[in-house]
Design an enzyme around this catalytic site. Structure first.
Site, mmCIF file in Angstrom:
data_model
loop_
_atom_site.group_PDB
_atom_site.id
_atom_site.type_symbol
_atom_site.label_atom_id
_atom_site.label_comp_id
_atom_site.label_asym_id
_atom_site.label_seq_id
_atom_site.Cartn_x
_atom_site.Cartn_y
_atom_site.Cartn_z
ATOM 1 N N LYS A 70 -13.029 9.051 -5.132
ATOM 2 C CA LYS A 70 -12.643 10.408 -5.482
ATOM 3 C C LYS A 70 -13.758 11.389 -5.167
ATOM 4 O O LYS A 70 -13.503 12.469 -4.617
ATOM 5 C CB LYS A 70 -12.290 10.456 -6.977
ATOM 6 C CG LYS A 70 -11.628 11.733 -7.399
ATOM 7 C CD LYS A 70 -11.201 11.670 -8.864
ATOM 8 C CE LYS A 70 -9.939 10.849 -9.023
ATOM 9 N NZ LYS A 70 -9.655 10.501 -10.419
ATOM 10 N N ARG A 72 -14.097 12.801 -14.721
ATOM 11 C CA ARG A 72 -13.220 11.708 -14.247
ATOM 12 C C ARG A 72 -14.070 10.578 -13.676
ATOM 13 O O ARG A 72 -15.084 10.822 -13.040
ATOM 14 C CB ARG A 72 -12.303 12.191 -13.121
ATOM 15 C CG ARG A 72 -11.229 13.168 -13.522
ATOM 16 C CD ARG A 72 -10.354 13.441 -12.298
ATOM 17 N NE ARG A 72 -9.223 14.310 -12.617
ATOM 18 C CZ ARG A 72 -9.244 15.636 -12.482
ATOM 19 N NH1 ARG A 72 -10.341 16.251 -12.052
ATOM 20 N NH2 ARG A 72 -8.172 16.353 -12.794
ATOM 21 N N GLY A 114 -7.432 0.907 -14.671
ATOM 22 C CA GLY A 114 -8.077 0.256 -15.799
ATOM 23 C C GLY A 114 -9.404 0.909 -16.123
ATOM 24 O O GLY A 114 -10.002 0.647 -17.156
ATOM 25 N N MET A 172 -11.737 4.376 -16.913
ATOM 26 C CA MET A 172 -11.495 5.424 -17.904
ATOM 27 C C MET A 172 -10.604 6.537 -17.371
ATOM 28 O O MET A 172 -10.680 6.902 -16.211
ATOM 29 C CB MET A 172 -12.822 6.020 -18.347
ATOM 30 C CG MET A 172 -12.685 6.826 -19.618
ATOM 31 S SD MET A 172 -14.099 7.900 -19.892
ATOM 32 C CE MET A 172 -13.672 9.266 -18.818
ATOM 33 N N ARG A 206 -4.996 12.339 -0.459
ATOM 34 C CA ARG A 206 -5.098 10.941 -0.022
ATOM 35 C C ARG A 206 -3.961 10.667 0.960
ATOM 36 O O ARG A 206 -2.998 11.449 1.025
ATOM 37 C CB ARG A 206 -5.045 9.993 -1.199
ATOM 38 C CG ARG A 206 -3.811 10.160 -2.044
ATOM 39 C CD ARG A 206 -3.929 9.393 -3.360
ATOM 40 N NE ARG A 206 -2.929 9.927 -4.289
ATOM 41 C CZ ARG A 206 -2.975 9.764 -5.592
ATOM 42 N NH1 ARG A 206 -3.973 9.126 -6.161
ATOM 43 N NH2 ARG A 206 -2.026 10.267 -6.359
ATOM 44 N N HIS A 242 19.417 -25.780 2.269
ATOM 45 C CA HIS A 242 20.495 -25.602 3.243
ATOM 46 C C HIS A 242 20.993 -24.165 3.284
ATOM 47 O O HIS A 242 21.067 -23.549 4.343
ATOM 48 C CB HIS A 242 21.638 -26.566 2.878
ATOM 49 C CG HIS A 242 22.822 -26.449 3.772
ATOM 50 N ND1 HIS A 242 23.940 -25.723 3.447
ATOM 51 C CD2 HIS A 242 23.032 -26.941 5.014
ATOM 52 C CE1 HIS A 242 24.813 -25.798 4.438
ATOM 53 N NE2 HIS A 242 24.290 -26.533 5.402
ATOM 54 N N SER A 295 5.358 -26.510 21.232
ATOM 55 C CA SER A 295 5.773 -25.482 20.286
ATOM 56 C C SER A 295 5.380 -25.968 18.897
ATOM 57 O O SER A 295 5.779 -27.053 18.481
ATOM 58 C CB SER A 295 7.283 -25.265 20.385
ATOM 59 O OG SER A 295 7.663 -24.279 19.451
ATOM 60 N N CYS A 343 7.262 -22.008 16.617
ATOM 61 C CA CYS A 343 8.647 -21.731 16.246
ATOM 62 C C CYS A 343 8.900 -21.987 14.767
ATOM 63 O O CYS A 343 10.030 -21.993 14.320
ATOM 64 C CB CYS A 343 9.617 -22.531 17.097
ATOM 65 S SG CYS A 343 9.439 -24.306 16.913
ATOM 66 N N TYR A 354 3.425 -17.441 23.080
ATOM 67 C CA TYR A 354 4.495 -16.686 22.437
ATOM 68 C C TYR A 354 4.692 -17.135 21.002
ATOM 69 O O TYR A 354 4.232 -18.206 20.609
ATOM 70 C CB TYR A 354 5.816 -16.829 23.215
ATOM 71 C CG TYR A 354 6.409 -18.209 23.169
ATOM 72 C CD1 TYR A 354 7.244 -18.609 22.110
ATOM 73 C CD2 TYR A 354 6.126 -19.134 24.158
ATOM 74 C CE1 TYR A 354 7.771 -19.876 22.060
ATOM 75 C CE2 TYR A 354 6.649 -20.419 24.113
ATOM 76 C CZ TYR A 354 7.467 -20.791 23.059
ATOM 77 O OH TYR A 354 7.984 -22.055 22.997
#
Lengths: 910, 910
Positions: free
Chosen positions: A30, A100, A109, A111, A344, A460, A786, A854, A874
C-alpha cells in the site's frame, strides 16, 4: 536525520513523495502504491509510511520502538501540518489522519484501519466549529473512538455495537444517520466510560499517544494468530514485517458535493472501455462496506458533479497508462475535490480479461506477448461452457467433485432406460446414479448431465462425460440414492432436516464447481468473441508446442478442430467397444474359448471399427490422428459380478416355465464365470493394454486392419488420412517390438489386398516408469512417444487415483504433505524426472522421435509449461480445453524466452 | 596337407593327439575332451575330429564338402589303420569306427551315435573269423545297419524294432541275446532288403561311402528342427556348427573279461571319496541304456577284474586331479584292457556338492574361493527343508505354485477351526482352503502345511507360510474345493476320472515343487553337515554384503540367527495385528469414529506389541532389528464383505428370538459398513503404508511407543537392543519428515518418562519409483534405506504380481517377451536402474546412509549379485534362505574381484 537514520542506513520513515512502486519490500504494497501515485502527480492526500525496517527492529528488539522513530514520526507529522495548514492535536484546524497497515505481500488478518485519528474532546469541538457541522464532527469522533477501541485497544467490536443499538433505541433512531449531534456526543461519553471499564485506563486524549499506540498495534498485529497461520499456509517468510501508512484524512461525508466510491478503468465484466463503478454521495468508506445505503452508478455523476466525473476519467486514463493495465481505484470527493486513496490491478471476468488484453494490445498500450500473458488460461474455460450465472445468489443442496465442466438442468431420473425414454421424447433429464457402468451408456447419451454419489475424477461417468463435453458431478456422497424407490435424499445443509427428490423433480448441476441445486438456476451461455479468436491466433503465432485433442468420435474430432486442435493425440478405442449395439459381439469375443471363436466375434466388430476410424480420420483430414489400441481390462466390458448373480437369481424364479429364461440363465452363467475368472486384485496393474495384445494377437490385428482399411477407403475418396497407431502400457521393449511387427504385417497385407499404399506410424504410450527408464530401447521400435501421465503418476507415486482421492489425498493437500494434487498438476519432481529421462533417452536413440502427452495434464497450464520446457512436441487434451492449452503453450514459450533473455542479460553483465 | 589345409588356415581335421581341452570352439566339447584325455596319456581309443570349421564351410557352401576334406579324412583314417594295425574296409583285421557329433555347446537334438561303422557283408565275415565269434560279428553288423539306417538314412527306428520283434517271435527268443548267429545273419538280410525298399537304394557297402554319409548326416543335423528350436531357446548362435568325432571301436561285448560302465570319482549323492558307479560285463554301451540287463556295482569288479578296478581307480584319480573336479567317466573294457571314452564334470546332489567342495579345498586340490563357487546357492535350499525323497517314484494328483518350501503330510481339513482342534490334539493336518485370510491364522498355526486353490506367490497363505517356514502350495486351481461339504475333488491326471478327498483323508504337499500327493510320501530330513558349516564360514570370511533375515516372531528371529543372520532386515508388524486374540482390538481401532476412540483401542494393543518387540529384540540381542510400522490397508483386518453379508443373513433368520444374535448383527453391520467404505479399486496402490501413519498419527505413535518401551525394558535387563524404525511406502520426502518427527517425539517422551536413554535409527523403505527418483531428499530424513523390491517391481512395471502371474506373465516368459519372472529375479534393467539411482542420490546426500534390500529378491542369488555390485550394505531374506544368501553373497564378492582382476590384467596388457 529527518527520517530517523544516519545516511546509508535503511530509513525508518518515508514521505509518500520519497518512495515509488518498486519499494514494496520497505514500504509495503500500500505504501509503495501511494508513493507511486503521489509521484505521478495524482491527488493523493499527503502522508508518510513507517517502513518495514522499523517494524523488524521493533519485533526483534523486544517490542521496543527503534531509536529515532518517535522523533521521525514527529518530524513527518510536522511535514503534514505544513502541507495542510493544520496542526495535530490543535483545536483550531486540527490535523486528522488515518493509520493503516501495509505488508509487502497482501496479508488479510493484519490490523484494520483507524480513521480520524487526532480527535479528542478538544479537537472535536474545533472540527465542529471549522465545519459548522457538529453532527459531522461528533460522528467522526464516535467512529474514531469505536475503531481505536476495537482495533488498537482490542475490545470486541460487538460490544460497541450493542451500546450503539441501545442508544438508537433510546433515541428512536432507525439508523446511525438519524442520531443527532447531541446524541452522538453522549454516545461518545458512554464509549469513553466503557473503554475505561474494559481497559482500566482513560481513553488516550493525547493524539501523539494515540498515534504511537496505533503504530504499535500495527506492528504487533504482524504476529497475531491469524497472520501467523496465513503466512504458514502461503509460505510467506515470518521476518518481512509490515509497514504503517499515516495519511491525512479527507472526508466524503461533508455534504452532497462530497462522497466516496470505487471505479474500474474499464468494465470488469465485459471489458468494454470507459470507466465503470459506483459511489455514495455524502458518505465515508465504511458506509459503503456496511451496505446501509445503496451506491449509485458512477455515470450519474455526469449530471450531479460533472467536473468530478471528468477528473475521474482523467485520473483513470493516467493510472491505466501508467500501470498499463485495468485499474480498480478507490476515491473520495471532499467538497468537489477528488482524492485517490488506492489503486490496484482490477479483477475481471474471463470475458473482460480477453477483451481488455486484446484491446490494450491494439491500442498499443501493451505488446501482443504481454496481452497473451494477461489472461489466465484456467479462466477461459468459463468462456467455453454454459455456466451457472456467477452473479446469481444460489444455495447448493450438496457439492461433489467437478468432473466435467458446464451446467445442466433437467428432471432427475434414476435409470439409463428412463433417461433414454424421456430423452427421446425431447425432455431434459439429469441421470442420477450411485455410479455408472458401460450398461448406462444409452442413458448417458440422452441425459443433459450426470450426477453420481460415488466415484472420483476418473470414474466411468467422469471420463465418459468429459469425452462428450457433458456436465458431470461425481462422488457427491451427501446424496443418499435409492434407485429402487426412484429418489434421493440429502441432509439440508442448514441442518433443517432432510430434502428428498423423487423422479421427475427438476435439479441442476454445475460441473465446474461440483455444486448441485434444487430446481432451475440461471445460466449464462458461452461466447467466442472476436477478441478471443484474435488472442488465440496470436497464441498460435507464439507457441512452439502443438496442441492436439483427445477425441473418440467424429463429432468430438470436429469440435476439437473448430477449437484449434491440429491433430488427435489420443483416440481411445474402448468406448467404441462399449456402445450398446456392439457389446454383444465384444462379450462373445471375451467368452470365446479359443482363437477361432475369438476371431469370429472380432470379424463382427471389424466393419464397425472401420467405420469409427473412417469418421475420425475424415474429420481430421490432413491432420495426424493417434489411435490407441484396446487398453482396459476385458472385465470392464462385462456386467458386474453382483449384478449377474442377482439377475440369475431372478431368472431362476421364473425359469421352470420359461425356456427363454433358461437360455438367459445359461448366458449369464457363462458371463459370470468369465467375469469371476477375469476379476483382479489390482486391475489398474493387471491384464490390460498391450498385455492383451500380446496374449490375444487377433484383437490388435483386427483393430489395425480396421484402421488401415479406413485409411485406404479415405485415400480412394481423395482424402489425406494420417493414422498413428499407439500401443498402450508398454513396460518391456520386446512388447513393442513384437506388436510393431504384427501391426506392420497387417498394414503390408492391407496394402497388398487393396493395391493402395499409405503412410502410417507406430508408437507407444510411456505410462509406467520402466518404459521411461528404458526409453532408448523402446524408441528403437517407435516413431513417437506419448506420455500417459495419469497412469505414470499412479505408478510413480504408487497411488491409485480413485482410492487416493477418496481416502488420503485431500488430507495430504490440506496438511501440506504435498502441494498440488498430482493428478491435476504434473508432479515435476518425480514424474517430471521420468519424463525428462524418457525424452533424453528416446531422442538419443532416435533424434527425430515425436513426443507428446495425452494424459489429463495435457490440458493443465502448469503442466503444459513443463511440457514446453521438457522439449515435447505437442500436448493433447479434451476438446474444450484446446483453447486453454493454446494459451498456456504460448505463455510457456514467452516465459521460457524471457528466462533465456534474463539469463543472457545476467551473463552479459558479469 | 595332411589335415586338408594350407599352413595358417583353420584346419579341417585334427587327430585326438593334436588337440586339447581349450579347443572346444573348433573341436566341439566332445572332441576337445577326447583330445585332452589323449594328451594326458589316458587309454583313449585313437581317433580324430572333423572340425566345426569344416561344418561351417559345408553349410555356407550349399552342403558341399570343403575342398580337401575327403582327402584329409582318408589320410586320418590311414593314421588310425597304422595305429591299430587294422585296415578300413579290409576283410582281415577290419578297422571299425564310431561316428559321433559334438558341438561346442551341449546340444541335445543333434545326431545320435553310429557304432561299428566299417562293417559290410565282407568285413563282417572277417570280424567273425578274427574273433572266432560269428554271433558277436553279426550282432555288431546288425546294430550298425540298424543305427545307420535310422540315424543316417532317416528311417524310423520303430520299423527296425518291428522286424527284430518278428524275428525274435519266429525264433522263440525272449531277448536279442538269444538270437543265434544264423538268425542274426538272416535278420541283417531282412534289414538290408527293408532299407532298399525304403530308400530305393542298396545299403552302402563301401565303408568310405558309409563314413562320408555319416559325416554329412552329422553336419545336416545342425539344422534339423529340434536343433534350431533348442538354439533359439538357449540363445545359441546359429553359425557355430558341429564337429564330428571318428574313433576306433573297442568292444565291451567280447566275453566276461569285457564290459562297459559309468563311474563317478566320488559318491555323487553323499560326496564320500572313492570311485562309485556301475558296469555291465560283456556288453556294449547301448545295452546299458536299453535297460535290458541290470548293471552291477563297480565295487564288484574288485573281485572279478581286480586289475581293471585298480586301473579305473588310477584313471579316476588322474582325471580328478587334472580337471580339479569330480568326474563322470564312461569306460569300456575289452578283454581286460580299460579304455576311457568320455569324461565330464559329474552332476551331484546338494549334499555331495558341499562335501566335495570342502573336501577338495582341504585336500588342496582347489582354493577356498573355488570351493565357494562350486556350490549352486539355489541347490542348498534342499539341505534346509524336509523334502520329498527325490529318489521316490511318485505321481502327483495336482501341481500348484510352490509358495513355501518343505514337504508335509497330514489329514486334509477344510476350516481353521478343525485344524486347530485336531492340531491341539497332536494330529497332523494340512489346511485346505480356496484361500486364507487373517481369520484362518489360528488354524494355520496348527497345520503342518497349507494348500489353496487360489492365490499367487504373495497371497496371504504364501506370505504367512513363508514367514513361519511352513510348507505351502497355493493357486492349485485343479482342485475343486467344497468347504461346506468338507471335500475336494480333482480330475485324475491320466484322464481316468475324478478323485475325491474328504476331510480326514491323508494328503502330502511339496512346497518346493508345488506337487500335491494322495496319502503319505517318503521324506528326507534336512541335514546341516560339518562341511556345510565350514563352507558357510568361508563364505562369511569372503563376502562383503551383510545377510539379515525377515522375521516377525522371536522363534523366527532365533532360527534366523542360528542360520547365520546378523540382523533382522524386515520385521513386519501386521501379522502381530492379525493374531486372533488381538483382532477384536484391531477391529475396534478401525471402527473408531474419532481419534479418542481409536486411541482407546490402541492402548489395548500397546502392551501386546511391546511384548512382541521385546521378544524379537531379545532374540537378536546386540544385532540390529528393522521394524516396519504398519503397512497393509486396514480392510485386510476386517472379514470379507461377502462373508459378512452371508453371516448377517444367517443371523437374521434366528434374530427374532435371540438377543445375542441381534447384537451380533449390529456388530457385523458396523463391520460391513466399514469394510465397504474401506474397499478399494486397487488396494496395492491405496490407503496403506505411511499414508495410514500420516492420516492416523496415533497408530504409528502406539507402535513407536511399543518399540521404545520394549527397548527400555531390555536395557534394564542388561541387554543391548538395537531397534531401527522403518517407515513404509514413502513417495514424498515430506511424509518421512513428518513421521520422523513424530517417532522421535515418542522416543524423547519414553526416555523422559523412564529416565533411560537408548539408541535407535529411523529409515524408510524405497518401494515406489518416486522415492528412488527423489532419494537425495528422502535421505535427509533417513538413517537407512531398505529396498522393498516386491512393490518396487510392481510399480515400475505396472504389474500387480498376483494378477500378472495368474493372467499373462507365464505367457510372457514362455514366449520370451521377458527372460525371467521379475518377482523372482530382480529386473536389473528397469528396477535395477532405479535402485542404482537411489543408492547414488541417497549416498550423495548422506554418505554414511545404510542401504539394504528386504524384498523377496534378497534371497535370490542373481539378485544378491546385483545388490553386491550396486553397493548395498546388506540383503535380508526369509530365515531358511539365509545360508543361500551367505553363499550367493560370497560368490558375488569373488566374481566381482575376478572381474576387477581381469580388467586390470587386460589394462596392463594393453
Amino acid at each position: 536525520m529527518l527520517h530517523g537514520r544516519e545516511p546509508g542506513e535503511k530509513r525508518l520513515v518515508y514521505a509518500f513523495e520519497e518512495g515509488n512502486k518498486d519499494m514494496r519490500g520497505l514500504l509495503g504494497g500500500k505504501g509503495a502504491n501511494l508513493a507511486e501515485m503521489t509521484l505521478i502527480g495524482l491527488p493523493v492526500p499527503p502522508g508518510f509510511t513507517i517502513s518495514t525496517e522499523a517494524c523488524r527492529e521493533y519485533l526483534s528488539n523486544g517490542k521496543k520502538f527503534p531509536e529515532g522513530l518517535e522523533n521521525a514520526l514527529e518530524e513527518y507529522l510536522r511535514g503534514l501540518e505544513e502541507k495542510t495548514n493544520r496542526v495535530f492535536g490543535n483545536r483550531k484546524h486540527p490535523l486528522l489522519v488515518s493509520v493503516r497497515s501495509g505488508a509487502p505481500v497482501s496479508m488479510p488478518g493484519m490490523m484494520d484501519t483507524v480513521l480520524n485519528l487526532g480527535l479528542n474532546s478538544d479537537t472535536v469541538e474545533g472540527l465542529a466549529e471549522e465545519t459548522a457541522d457538529p453532527r459531522f464532527a461528533w460522528d467522526c469522533y464516535r467512529r474514531f473512538v469505536q475503531m481505536f477501541g476495537n482495533v488498537v485497544l482490542g475490545i470486541d467490536h460487538e460490544k460497541f455495537e450493542a451500546i450503539l443499538d441501545r442508544k438508537k433505541a433510546a433515541s428512536k433512531a432507525a439508523s446511525d444517520q438519524e442520531l443527532k449531534a447531541e446524541e452522538l456526543k453522549s454516545l461518545v461519553a458512554e464509549y469513553l466510560e466503557f473503554i475505561k471499564q474494559e481497559t482500566g485506563k482513560d481513553f488516550p486524549q493525547d493524539p501523539k499517544e494515540q498515534i504511537l499506540l496505533a503504530v504499535r498495534a500495527v506492528f504487533d498485529s504482524w504476529n497475531n494468530h491469524r497472520a501467523i497461520v496465513y503466512r504458514k499456509i502461503h509460505r510467506i517468510p515470518d521476518d518481512l514485517g509490515t509497514a504503517v501508512n499515516v495519511q491525512v484524512m479527507v472526508f466524503g461525508n461533508m455534504g452532497e458535493d462530497s462522497g466516496t466510491g470505487v471505479l474500474f478503468t474499464r468494465n470488469p465484466s465485459t471489458g468494454e472501455p470507459g470507466i465503470y463503478g459506483e459511489y455514495l454521495p455524502n458518505a465515508q468508506g465504511e458506509d459503503v462496506v456496511a451496505g446501509i445505503r445503496t451506491p449509485i452508478p458512477i455515470s450519474a455523476m455526469k449530471e450531479t458533479l460533472p467536473h468530478c466525473y471528468e477528473e475521474l476519467v482523467r485520473i483513470s486514463g493516467l493510472l491505466e497508462n501508467h500501470y498499463r493495465d485495468m485499474q480498480d481505484i478507490e476515491f473520495t470527493i471532499e467538497k468537489s475535490k477528488v482524492y485517490v486513496l488506492q489503486t490496484r490491478t482490477g479483477k475481471r471476468s474471463a470475458r473482460a480479461a480477453v477483451k481488455i488484453a486484446v484491446d490494450m494490445a491494439k491500442e498499443g498500450l501493451i505488446g501482443k506477448e504481454e496481452a497473451i500473458l494477461r489472461v489466465e488460461p484456467e479462466q477461459i474455460v468459463n468462456l467455453l461452457h454454459k455456466g451457472v450465472d456467477p452473479d446469481a445468489r444460489l444455495k447448493a443442496i450438496a457439492v461433489g467433485l467437478p468432473a466435467s465442466p458446464g451446467a445442466a438442468t433437467g428432471k432427475a431420473v434414476f435409470t439409463a432406460d428412463t433417461a433414454e425414454v424421456l430423452g427421446q421424447r425431447g425432455e431434459k433429464v439429469i441421470l442420477v446414479r450411485p455410479e455408472t457402468t458401460p450398461d448406462d451408456m444409452h442413458g448417458i447419451v440422452y441425459a443433459q448431465g450426470i450426477l453420481t454419489s460415488r466415484g472420483g475424477m476418473t470414474c466411468h461417468a467422469a471420463i465418459v462425460a468429459r469425452g462428450m463435453g457433458k456436465p458431470c458431478v461425481v462422488g457427491c456422497d451427501a446424496l443418499k440414492i435409492d434407485v429402487d424407490a426412484r429418489r434421493f435424499s440429502v441432509d439440508d445443509r442448514d441442518g433443517a432436516g432432510v430434502l428428498t427428490f423423487k423422479e421427475g423433480d427438476v435439479i441442476s448441476i454445475d460441473g465446474l464447481s461440483g455444486r448441485v441445486f434444487a430446481g432451475e438456476v440461471p445460466m449464462v451461455s458461452p461466447e467466442l468473441t472476436g477478441e478471443f479468436q484474435t488472442l488465440l491466433e496470436w497464441c498460435d503465432e507464439t507457441k512452439s508446442l502443438g496442441v492436439r485433442a483427445n477425441a473418440d468420435t467424429p463429432q468430438d474430432a470436429a469440435l476439437a478442430r473448430s477449437l484449434g486442435a491440429t491433430g488427435i493425440g489420443l483416440c481411445r478405442t474402448e468406448h467404441m467397444f462399449m456402445a450398446p449395439e456392439r457389446l454383444d459381439a465384444v462379450q462373445e469375443m471375451i467368452l470365446a474359448s479359443d482363437e477361432a471363436e475369438r476371431r469370429r466375434a472380432l470379424s463382427v466388430l471389424l466393419p464397425m471399427q472401420r467405420g469409427d476410424f473412417e469418421g475420425i480420420l475424415e474429420a481430421m483430414d490432413g491432420l495426424p490422428v493417434t489411435i490407441r489400441l484396446l487398453d482396459p481390462p476385458l472385465h470392464e466390458f462385462l456386467p458386474r459380478v453382483e449384478d449377474l448373480m442377482a439377475e440369475i437369481d431372478e431368472l431362476r424364479a421364473v425359469a421352470s416355465s420359461d425356456e427363454n429364461a433358461k437360455e438367459r440363465i445359461r448366458k449369464n452363467e457363462d458371463l459370470l464365470r468369465k467375469a469371476t475368472s477375469l476379476s483382479e486384485a489390482n486391475p489398474m496393474l493387471g491384464f490390460r493394454g498391450c498385455r492383451l495384445g500380446i496374449v490375444y494377437p487377433e484383437i490388435y490385428e483386427m483393430q489395425a486392419r480396421a484402421i488401415f482399411e479406413a485409411t485406404v477407403a479415405l485415400i480412394k475418396r481423395g482424402k489425406t488420412p494420417r493414422p498413428e497407431v499407439m500401443i498402450p502400457l508398454v513396460s518391456i521393449p520386446k512388447e513393442l517390438e513384437v506388436l510393431r511387427e504384427r501391426v506392420s504385417a497387417v498394414a503390408d497385407k492391407v496394402m497388398e489386398e487393396t493395391g493402395v499404399s499409405f503412410e502410417y506410424t507406430i508408437g507407444t504410450m510411456i505410462e509406467v516408469p520402466r518404459a521411461a527408464l528404458m526409453a532408448d530401447e523402446v524408441a528403437d521400435f517407435a516413431e513417437f512417444f506419448s506420455f500417459g501421465t495419469n497412469d505414470l503418476t499412479q505408478t510413480t507415486f504408487g497411488f491409485s487415483r480413485d482410492d487416493a482421492e477418496a481416502k488420503f489425498l485431500h488430507h495430504y493437500i490440506h496438511n501440506k504433505i504435498i502441494r498440488d494434487n498430482p493428478f491435476s498438476t504434473l508432479d515435476t519432481d518425480g514424474v517430471g524426472k521420468l519424463i525428462r529421462t524418457a525424452v533424453k533417452l528416446g531422442r538419443k536413440a532416435k533424434p527425430w522421435l515425436k513426443i507428446g502427452i495425452c494424459g489429463e495434464h495435457g490440458g493443465d497450464p502448469a503442466s503444459i509449461a513443463f511440457c514446453h520446457e521438457a522439449g515435447l512436441d505437442y500436448v493433447s487434451c479434451s476438446p474444450y480445453r484446446v483453447p486453454v492449452a493454446r494459451l498456456a503453450a504460448a505463455q510457456a514459450a514467452i516465459k521460457a524466452r524471457k528466462d533465456v533473455t534474463d539469463m543472457e542479460r545476467a551473463a552479459a553483465s558479469n
